[in-house]
Design an enzyme around this catalytic site. Structure first.
Site, short mmCIF file in Angstrom:
data_model
loop_
_atom_site.label_atom_id
_atom_site.label_comp_id
_atom_site.label_asym_id
_atom_site.label_seq_id
_atom_site.Cartn_x
_atom_site.Cartn_y
_atom_site.Cartn_z
N SER A 8 0.85 -1.19 0.00
CA SER A 8 0.00 0.00 0.00
C SER A 8 0.89 1.24 0.00
CB SER A 8 -0.88 0.01 1.24
OG SER A 8 -1.41 1.31 1.43
N HIS A 33 -1.27 -1.21 -4.32
CA HIS A 33 -2.54 -0.84 -3.67
C HIS A 33 -2.54 0.66 -3.39
CE1 HIS A 33 -6.09 -1.82 -1.17
NE2 HIS A 33 -5.63 -0.93 -0.30
N ASP A 35 -4.75 3.79 -1.78
CA ASP A 35 -5.84 4.10 -0.85
C ASP A 35 -6.36 5.51 -1.05
OD1 ASP A 35 -6.10 1.72 0.86
OD2 ASP A 35 -4.01 2.14 1.37
N MET A 37 -8.91 8.29 0.14
CA MET A 37 -9.74 8.63 1.32
C MET A 37 -10.26 10.05 1.18
SD MET A 37 -7.24 7.25 4.30
CE MET A 37 -6.53 5.61 4.26
N HIS A 66 -8.45 1.35 -3.84
CA HIS A 66 -9.37 1.12 -2.72
C HIS A 66 -10.03 2.46 -2.38
CE1 HIS A 66 -9.62 -0.10 1.85
NE2 HIS A 66 -10.80 0.05 1.30
N MET A 68 -12.12 4.61 -0.29
CA MET A 68 -12.75 4.85 1.01
C MET A 68 -13.42 6.20 0.96
SD MET A 68 -9.66 3.29 3.27
CE MET A 68 -8.57 3.35 1.86
N MET A 137 -11.74 -5.92 5.36
CA MET A 137 -10.92 -4.99 6.14
C MET A 137 -10.62 -5.61 7.50
SD MET A 137 -10.23 -2.39 4.30
CE MET A 137 -9.30 -1.57 5.60
N GLY A 142 -8.87 3.95 7.28
CA GLY A 142 -8.57 5.36 7.49
C GLY A 142 -7.10 5.64 7.70
N GLY A 144 -2.89 3.86 8.04
CA GLY A 144 -1.96 2.74 8.00
C GLY A 144 -1.45 2.47 9.41
N GLY A 145 -0.80 1.35 9.57
CA GLY A 145 -0.11 1.06 10.83
C GLY A 145 -1.00 0.69 12.00
N ASP A 175 -6.91 -6.46 4.16
CA ASP A 175 -6.22 -5.17 4.23
C ASP A 175 -6.27 -4.63 5.66
OD1 ASP A 175 -5.25 -2.61 3.83
OD2 ASP A 175 -6.86 -1.97 2.47
N GLY A 176 -5.10 -4.39 6.23
CA GLY A 176 -5.00 -3.78 7.55
C GLY A 176 -4.24 -4.65 8.53
N GLY A 177 -3.10 -4.16 8.97
CA GLY A 177 -2.34 -4.88 9.99
C GLY A 177 -1.74 -6.19 9.51
N GLY A 197 1.10 -2.17 4.21
CA GLY A 197 1.72 -0.84 4.15
C GLY A 197 2.91 -0.78 5.08
#
Ligand code: DX5
Ligand code: ZN
Length: 221
Positions: A8, A33, A35, A37, A66, A68, A137, A142, A144-145, A175-177, A197
């Site tokens: 990402s 990827h 993002d 937003m 993606h 959002m 998700m 919203g 990263g990290g 996606d996420g973590g 990411g």
């Protein structure tokens, strides 16, 4: 099943975005990827069409966008023109899912739908046959990290079952973590495409990290 790693660029160094993407490619990244937003659907504001265009110029890889954003349909035409290969919309922001997915396909892109952690799979059951991609998700979107939400694994497993039942060949993305600590569980549950990411761009050697993530899946196959 093939493993796809999708760095990402939200976590990339924007001063040298082209170099960062080249580095991902050198490390064997499969997709890039992106993002988007809007500061409304999610609290954070990121970037739009200009950055998608720039990413497209940097890579031949699949550009995985993606969205959002609320009213995502306002951006479909511009983003496909800018070079998006996949457009993923959030079911929570897309009340006319059938029409919106059909429109993405009409424009020649792959159509994906994303679900927030608190959104049940039943929200997309009726349109499974239309989907090229499902994005589970594993954080609240919203930023990263963030920390991986453990109950996502069970959701991936149930989504894999629904896709198999429908004879769907849709991509199942998470996606996420995603990191060394979480990727294997998601793969075993049936995900095939992994957005990362922080785990990649925050690694001492981002190129090697892509291979590490992939191998964790391959080894447990
Ligand atoms: C989160 C974004 C993610 C984000 C993932 O809202 O959709 O794509 O960049 O970042 P990490 O892998 O750091 O959780
Ligand atoms: Zn994302």
């Amino acid at each position: 099943m093939t493993v796809r790693i999708a760095p990402s660029v939200l976590s990339a160094d924007f001063r040298i975005l082209g170099d960062e993407i080249a580095m991902c490619e050198a490390g064997g990244a499969d997709w890039i990827h992106v993002d988007v937003m809007d500061g409304r659907f999610v609290p954070n504001l990121s970037f739009g069409v200009k950055v998608i265009e720039a990413v497209r110029k940097c890579t031949q890889k699949t550009v995985d966008v993606h969205l959002m954003v609320q009213e995502p349909e306002k951006y479909f035409d511009d983003y496909v023109k800018a070079g998006a290969d996949v457009l993923t919309i959030h079911v929570e922001a897309a009340p006319h899912l059938d029409r919106q997915l059909a429109r993405i396909k009409e424009l020649g892109a792959k159509a994906g739908v994303a679900l927030n952690p608190g959104t049940p799979l039943s929200a997309i059951e009726e349109v499974v046959h239309m989907l090229d991609l499902v994005l589970i998700m594993s954080v609240n979107p919203g930023y990263g990290g963030q920390k991986f939400i453990d109950y996502s694994v069970d959701k991936i497993e149930r989504m894999r079952f629904l896709l198999d039942q429908a004879d769907s060949r849709a991509v199942l993305e998470v996606d996420g973590g995603i990191s060394r600590d979480t990727i294997q569980r998601c793969w075993s549950a049936g995900a095939d495409t992994f957005v990362a990411g922080n785990a990649i761009f925050g690694a001492a050697d981002p190129r090697a990290e892509i291979a590490v993530l992939r191998n964790l899946c391959v080894e447990s196959a």
